[in-house]
Design an enzyme around this catalytic site. Structure first.
Site, mmCIF file in Angstrom:
data_model
loop_
_atom_site.group_PDB
_atom_site.id
_atom_site.type_symbol
_atom_site.label_atom_id
_atom_site.label_comp_id
_atom_site.label_asym_id
_atom_site.label_seq_id
_atom_site.Cartn_x
_atom_site.Cartn_y
_atom_site.Cartn_z
ATOM 1 N N LYS A 89 0.852 -1.202 0.000
ATOM 2 C CA LYS A 89 0.000 0.000 0.000
ATOM 3 C C LYS A 89 0.873 1.232 0.000
ATOM 4 O O LYS A 89 1.805 1.351 0.803
ATOM 5 C CB LYS A 89 -0.885 0.000 1.269
ATOM 6 C CG LYS A 89 -1.885 1.136 1.294
ATOM 7 C CD LYS A 89 -3.117 0.844 0.463
ATOM 8 C CE LYS A 89 -3.988 2.057 0.192
ATOM 9 N NZ LYS A 89 -3.589 2.826 -1.023
ATOM 10 N N LYS A 113 5.535 3.587 8.351
ATOM 11 C CA LYS A 113 4.352 4.431 8.531
ATOM 12 C C LYS A 113 3.104 3.556 8.609
ATOM 13 O O LYS A 113 2.278 3.694 9.512
ATOM 14 C CB LYS A 113 4.244 5.387 7.337
ATOM 15 C CG LYS A 113 3.087 6.338 7.403
ATOM 16 C CD LYS A 113 2.763 6.966 6.047
ATOM 17 C CE LYS A 113 3.953 7.619 5.385
ATOM 18 N NZ LYS A 113 3.561 8.484 4.252
ATOM 19 N N LYS A 125 5.192 1.712 -3.093
ATOM 20 C CA LYS A 125 5.153 3.074 -3.659
ATOM 21 C C LYS A 125 5.378 2.954 -5.155
ATOM 22 O O LYS A 125 5.953 1.976 -5.628
ATOM 23 C CB LYS A 125 6.261 3.935 -3.052
ATOM 24 C CG LYS A 125 6.016 5.413 -3.189
ATOM 25 C CD LYS A 125 5.142 5.931 -2.070
ATOM 26 C CE LYS A 125 4.686 7.340 -2.303
ATOM 27 N NZ LYS A 125 3.994 7.877 -1.111
ATOM 28 N N GLY A 164 -2.840 8.252 -4.328
ATOM 29 C CA GLY A 164 -2.185 9.450 -4.840
ATOM 30 C C GLY A 164 -0.938 9.834 -4.062
ATOM 31 O O GLY A 164 -0.658 9.300 -2.988
ATOM 32 N N ASP A 165 -0.182 10.727 -4.626
ATOM 33 C CA ASP A 165 0.962 11.391 -3.978
ATOM 34 C C ASP A 165 1.192 12.638 -4.837
ATOM 35 O O ASP A 165 0.259 13.097 -5.516
ATOM 36 C CB ASP A 165 2.178 10.450 -3.932
ATOM 37 C CG ASP A 165 3.283 10.941 -2.994
ATOM 38 O OD1 ASP A 165 3.193 10.693 -1.788
ATOM 39 O OD2 ASP A 165 4.231 11.611 -3.463
HETATM 40 P P1 NDP Z 1 0.483 17.666 -4.465
HETATM 41 O O1 NDP Z 1 0.967 17.297 -5.802
HETATM 42 O O2 NDP Z 1 -0.974 17.823 -4.224
HETATM 43 O O3 NDP Z 1 1.186 19.002 -3.948
HETATM 44 C C1 NDP Z 1 2.566 19.094 -3.869
HETATM 45 C C2 NDP Z 1 2.941 20.508 -3.475
HETATM 46 O O4 NDP Z 1 4.329 20.556 -3.189
HETATM 47 C C3 NDP Z 1 2.689 21.516 -4.582
HETATM 48 O O5 NDP Z 1 2.418 22.763 -4.020
HETATM 49 C C4 NDP Z 1 4.020 21.526 -5.314
HETATM 50 O O6 NDP Z 1 4.267 22.705 -6.039
HETATM 51 C C5 NDP Z 1 4.979 21.389 -4.155
HETATM 52 N N1 NDP Z 1 6.210 20.710 -4.617
HETATM 53 C C6 NDP Z 1 6.318 19.469 -5.120
HETATM 54 N N2 NDP Z 1 7.583 19.185 -5.446
HETATM 55 C C7 NDP Z 1 8.282 20.290 -5.139
HETATM 56 C C8 NDP Z 1 9.642 20.626 -5.243
HETATM 57 N N3 NDP Z 1 10.531 19.740 -5.727
HETATM 58 N N4 NDP Z 1 10.024 21.845 -4.805
HETATM 59 C C9 NDP Z 1 9.112 22.735 -4.314
HETATM 60 N N5 NDP Z 1 7.800 22.470 -4.200
HETATM 61 C C10 NDP Z 1 7.401 21.266 -4.597
HETATM 62 O O7 NDP Z 1 1.085 16.540 -3.467
HETATM 63 P P2 NDP Z 1 0.640 16.194 -1.980
HETATM 64 O O8 NDP Z 1 0.143 17.389 -1.277
HETATM 65 O O9 NDP Z 1 -0.214 14.991 -2.054
HETATM 66 O O10 NDP Z 1 2.037 15.727 -1.350
HETATM 67 C C11 NDP Z 1 2.874 16.614 -0.609
HETATM 68 C C12 NDP Z 1 3.811 15.795 0.255
HETATM 69 O O11 NDP Z 1 3.044 15.010 1.174
HETATM 70 C C13 NDP Z 1 4.717 14.800 -0.465
HETATM 71 O O12 NDP Z 1 5.932 14.692 0.240
HETATM 72 C C14 NDP Z 1 3.938 13.477 -0.346
HETATM 73 O O13 NDP Z 1 4.797 12.365 -0.469
HETATM 74 C C15 NDP Z 1 3.413 13.629 1.074
HETATM 75 N N6 NDP Z 1 2.267 12.818 1.438
HETATM 76 C C16 NDP Z 1 1.113 12.847 0.717
HETATM 77 C C17 NDP Z 1 0.024 12.098 1.115
HETATM 78 C C18 NDP Z 1 -1.274 12.156 0.394
HETATM 79 O O14 NDP Z 1 -2.231 11.539 0.883
HETATM 80 N N7 NDP Z 1 -1.404 12.878 -0.704
HETATM 81 C C19 NDP Z 1 0.089 11.217 2.289
HETATM 82 C C20 NDP Z 1 1.330 11.324 3.035
HETATM 83 C C21 NDP Z 1 2.362 12.081 2.601
HETATM 84 P P3 NDP Z 1 3.995 22.720 -7.638
HETATM 85 O O15 NDP Z 1 2.524 22.541 -7.786
HETATM 86 O O16 NDP Z 1 4.504 24.042 -8.101
HETATM 87 O O17 NDP Z 1 4.777 21.567 -8.188
HETATM 88 O O1 2IT Z 2 2.841 8.879 1.414
HETATM 89 C C1 2IT Z 2 1.700 8.418 1.616
HETATM 90 O O2 2IT Z 2 1.392 7.893 2.690
HETATM 91 C C2 2IT Z 2 0.708 8.565 0.546
HETATM 92 N N1 2IT Z 2 1.011 9.158 -0.493
HETATM 93 C C3 2IT Z 2 -0.663 7.965 0.708
HETATM 94 C C4 2IT Z 2 -0.627 6.487 0.497
HETATM 95 C C5 2IT Z 2 -1.971 5.807 0.430
HETATM 96 O O3 2IT Z 2 -1.962 4.620 0.050
HETATM 97 O O4 2IT Z 2 -2.990 6.402 0.761
#
Ligand code: NDP
Ligand code: 2IT
Length: 450
Positions: A89, A113, A125, A164-165
């Site tokens: 997952k 996690k 992943k 998603g991520d």
């Molecule tokens: P999104 O794609 O929705 O948003 C990512 C954000 O981070 C955007 O604002 C993007 O800017 C910015 N960003 C991405 N890469 C860079 C970079 N290299 N430098 C500067 N800014 C950057 O992703 P999420 O919000 O889903 O994910 C954000 C973080 O949270 C990641 O580390 C992800 O692994 C983690 N995460 C996500 C989960 C989820 O459920 N979605 C769960 C747990 C962790 P721009 O749009 O300009 O690229």
């Molecule tokens: O980093 C993370 O935990 C995620 N992007 C969400 C993973 C998931 O299976 O919901």
């Protein structure tokens, strides 16, 4: 030489050039040292060597056609890292920076996690170096279909369940699901983060951000503090950042920053969340658009950031929520946070703080919530989506939210108690890594040499 260095040396030789993975592995291996020294079982069973080696790594070509009818090629990845606790997952990341080392670090973090949630979830992943920026909706759809045309044969609701991520949200999950269904003729919970009208769970969209804030509140409460009235710094402006900001407002805090890959906003009256959602969720635009409607806010472009730092961490506040990407908070940034009076850092992103920044947080005795614990609300709610799909039911927003709150509270308590068991009550890096490791390692031992 210690087993930590020996293991890292071996990884560097067998998997060269994967710096983020070595960084993630070093943190876990160093944290669990007190447990390994206390209990010979783990060394006897060679658990560490087994844990750092993925069960399976898929690397495939994704061929798709752009709007000009040119054939484009990208790399597709899926790492099925560990299945001791349940089906693989973890999310999918579409970003040009994606490579085998990034996917491996993310998959490795995901194992611990997912273990911390207490739910039946293995670690995986995936993603691609595909860059969604500037691509039309039709191109996104064709890319997702091409990606799934290879990956579908490796997935299943009890085998491997992506989500998603970065770069993968509800739209992409829809296209991926549609193609999976077309290829398999099966309507099953093989992806999470689906639209709520066709198998998604309420609260999944909000869950990572809400969860990070719930975690921070638990952490602060344990120190007789709370988020109420605190000024907060948030980075990113994607899924995690938006719903972190939303929950911070609900708990009486004042989020004053957000950022994207081009720059950051500082708005001392508080971020206008409705406008930010409009720019990012609807228009898919840039943060520069924010100051057109709020000339009293400040916009700083990346070129104006401090060297080896990120401007978002250099404003006065009491709490910080890194919610963009890995290594976005450096030692320079950590020093600024501490000097400016921040008492709490909770990681919505995966591995956003560098190792040197984490050392500074721990030395300063900050309330520091590592990503493995603080952002586990997303994957935990994914498991709630799987449970609803398997039982063909749908729970109310309130029901899922209550469960999420309990899961985050339990993760905090487990991490905190584990840290205390090893005499370092304030060190949640140690607490989360040992607690996660112990759950996975024990399952691996009980399941034999497989
Ligand atoms: P999104 O794609 O929705 O948003 C990512 C954000 O981070 C955007 O604002 C993007 O800017 C910015 N960003 C991405 N890469 C860079 C970079 N290299 N430098 C500067 N800014 C950057 O992703 P999420 O919000 O889903 O994910 C954000 C973080 O949270 C990641 O580390 C992800 O692994 C983690 N995460 C996500 C989960 C989820 O459920 N979605 C769960 C747990 C962790 P721009 O749009 O300009 O690229
Ligand atoms: O980093 C993370 O935990 C995620 N992007 C969400 C993973 C998931 O299976 O919901």
């Amino acid at each position: 030489m210690s087993y930590v260095q020996t293991t890292l040396d071996r990884l560097q030789a067998s998997s060269p050039g994967q710096n983020e993975f070595y960084q993630a592995a070093r943190e876990v291996l160093e944290s669990i040292r007190p447990l390994i020294e206390k209990d010979p079982l783990y060394s006897d069973q060679n658990i560490i060597e087994r844990l750092v080696e993925p069960e399976r790594q898929l690397l495939f070509r994704v061929t798709w056609q752009d709007d000009q009818n040119r054939i484009q090629v990208n790399k597709g990845f899926r790492i099925q890292f560990n299945s001791a606790l349940g089906p693989y997952k973890g999310g999918l990341r579409f970003h040009p920076s994606v490579n085998a080392g990034i996917i491996k670090f993310l998959g490795f973090e995901q194992i611990f996690k997912n273990a911390l949630t207490g739910l039946p979830l293995g670690g995986g992943k995936g993603g691609s170096d595909f860059n969604p920026k500037g691509r039309s909706d039709a191109e996104i759809m064709r890319f997702c279909q091409a990606y799934m045309s290879e990956l579908y044969r490796h997935l299943g609701s009890t085998t491997d369940v992506p989500a998603g991520d970065i770069g993968v949200g509800a739209r992409e999950i829809g296209y991926l699901f549609g193609q999976y269904k077309r290829l398999t003729a099966s309507y099953e919970g093989v992806l999470t983060g689906k639209n709520i009208n066709w198998g998604g769970s309420l609260v999944r969209k909000e869950a990572t951000g809400y969860g990070a804030v719930y975690f921070a509140e638990n952490l602060l409460n344990s120190r007789n503090e709370s988020l109420d009235g605190k000024t907060c710094l948030v980075s990113g402006s994607g899924n995690v950042a938006l719903y972190t900001i939303e929950k911070l407002y609900q708990l009486g805090a004042l989020p004053v920053t957000c950022s994207d890959s081009r720059g950051c906003i500082y708005h001392d009256r508080g971020i206008d969340l409705a406008l930010l959602k409009e720019i990012k969720e609807v228009r898919r635009g840039s943060l520069e658009e924010y100051i057109q409607q709020h000339p009293d806010a400040r916009y700083l472009a990346v070129k104006d950031y401090p060297q080896r730092g990120h401007a978002v961490w250099h404003f006065p506040a009491q709490a910080a929520f890194p919610s963009a990407t890995q290594n976005e908070l450096t030692a320079l940034d950590a020093k600024a946070l501490i000097q400016n009076g921040v008492i709490c850092v909770c990681e919505g992103a995966n591995m956003p703080s560098t190792a040197a920044a984490i050392d500074l947080f721990l030395e300063a005795g900050l309330a520091y919530g590592p990503g493995k614990a603080a952002n586990a609300g997303g994957v935990a709610t994914s498991q709630l989506e799987m449970a609803q799909n398997a039982s063909m039911t749908q729970w109310s927003f309130d029901e899922v939210d209550q469960r999420l709150q309990k899961i985050m509270r339990d993760i905090f308590t487990l991490s905190h108690q584990t840290a205390a068991e090893f005499g370092q009550e304030k060190n949640l890096v140690l607490g989360t890594n040992i607690a996660g490791f112990r759950r996975v390692a024990n399952a691996m031992i009980q399941q034999g040499a497989v």
